[in-house]
Design a protein around this motif. Sequence first.
Motif, mmCIF file in Angstrom:
data_model
loop_
_atom_site.group_PDB
_atom_site.id
_atom_site.type_symbol
_atom_site.label_atom_id
_atom_site.label_comp_id
_atom_site.label_asym_id
_atom_site.label_seq_id
_atom_site.Cartn_x
_atom_site.Cartn_y
_atom_site.Cartn_z
ATOM 1 N N LEU A 68 2.412 1.683 -3.509
ATOM 2 C CA LEU A 68 1.434 2.149 -4.490
ATOM 3 C C LEU A 68 1.068 3.608 -4.274
ATOM 4 O O LEU A 68 0.823 4.340 -5.235
ATOM 5 N N ASP A 69 1.041 4.053 -3.027
ATOM 6 C CA ASP A 69 0.713 5.446 -2.726
ATOM 7 C C ASP A 69 1.876 6.397 -3.013
ATOM 8 O O ASP A 69 1.671 7.601 -3.148
ATOM 9 N N ASN A 70 3.085 5.870 -3.099
ATOM 10 C CA ASN A 70 4.254 6.728 -3.261
ATOM 11 C C ASN A 70 4.969 6.502 -4.583
ATOM 12 O O ASN A 70 6.190 6.426 -4.644
ATOM 13 N N ALA B 37 0.836 -1.208 0.000
ATOM 14 C CA ALA B 37 0.000 0.000 0.000
ATOM 15 C C ALA B 37 0.869 1.257 0.000
ATOM 16 O O ALA B 37 0.580 2.214 -0.720
ATOM 17 N N TYR B 38 1.950 1.238 0.772
ATOM 18 C CA TYR B 38 2.858 2.381 0.812
ATOM 19 C C TYR B 38 3.514 2.595 -0.554
ATOM 20 O O TYR B 38 3.611 3.728 -1.041
ATOM 21 N N SER C 292 2.856 2.702 -8.465
ATOM 22 C CA SER C 292 2.014 2.390 -9.619
ATOM 23 C C SER C 292 2.507 3.131 -10.858
ATOM 24 O O SER C 292 2.432 2.609 -11.977
#
Length: 141
Positions: A106-108, A103-104, A111
Amino acid sequence: MSSEYAPTGAHGYGDPVPTPRNGAAVAGLVLGIVALLLCLTVLGAVLSVLLAVVGLVLSIVGLRRVGRRRATNKGVAVTGLVVNAVALLIAAVITAFLAVGLAYALDNGGSDAWSCLVDAGGDQAAVQRCVDDLDAGTAGR
């Protein structure tokens, strides 16, 4: 020359009484060991959660069989409980860290970096630009 009074077992003591088996406890212990070994690998952590849960249930069934005097290997059942509980705990912690890390990432920009690499295809120069952009913090922008 058989006599109806002849002893049936060795040394005249009769046949030994077979020990009740506890396949559920043995299966639970085996699954616990496999789950414990798998949880130490990153890819096996998620699978080991499933194996540990099934092994825990089988160990509990084996322990209940011992309680009902249908089996005698209480040690195997208790060891299966402990090994499965430890494997479940370790695998759950590793899985949680993987989920938080994903999650970290993908948020930073993770992606964007993935999209850049997919768009680059097999072009080595484009892949190198993606890596350079990722180092600079501007992947896919």
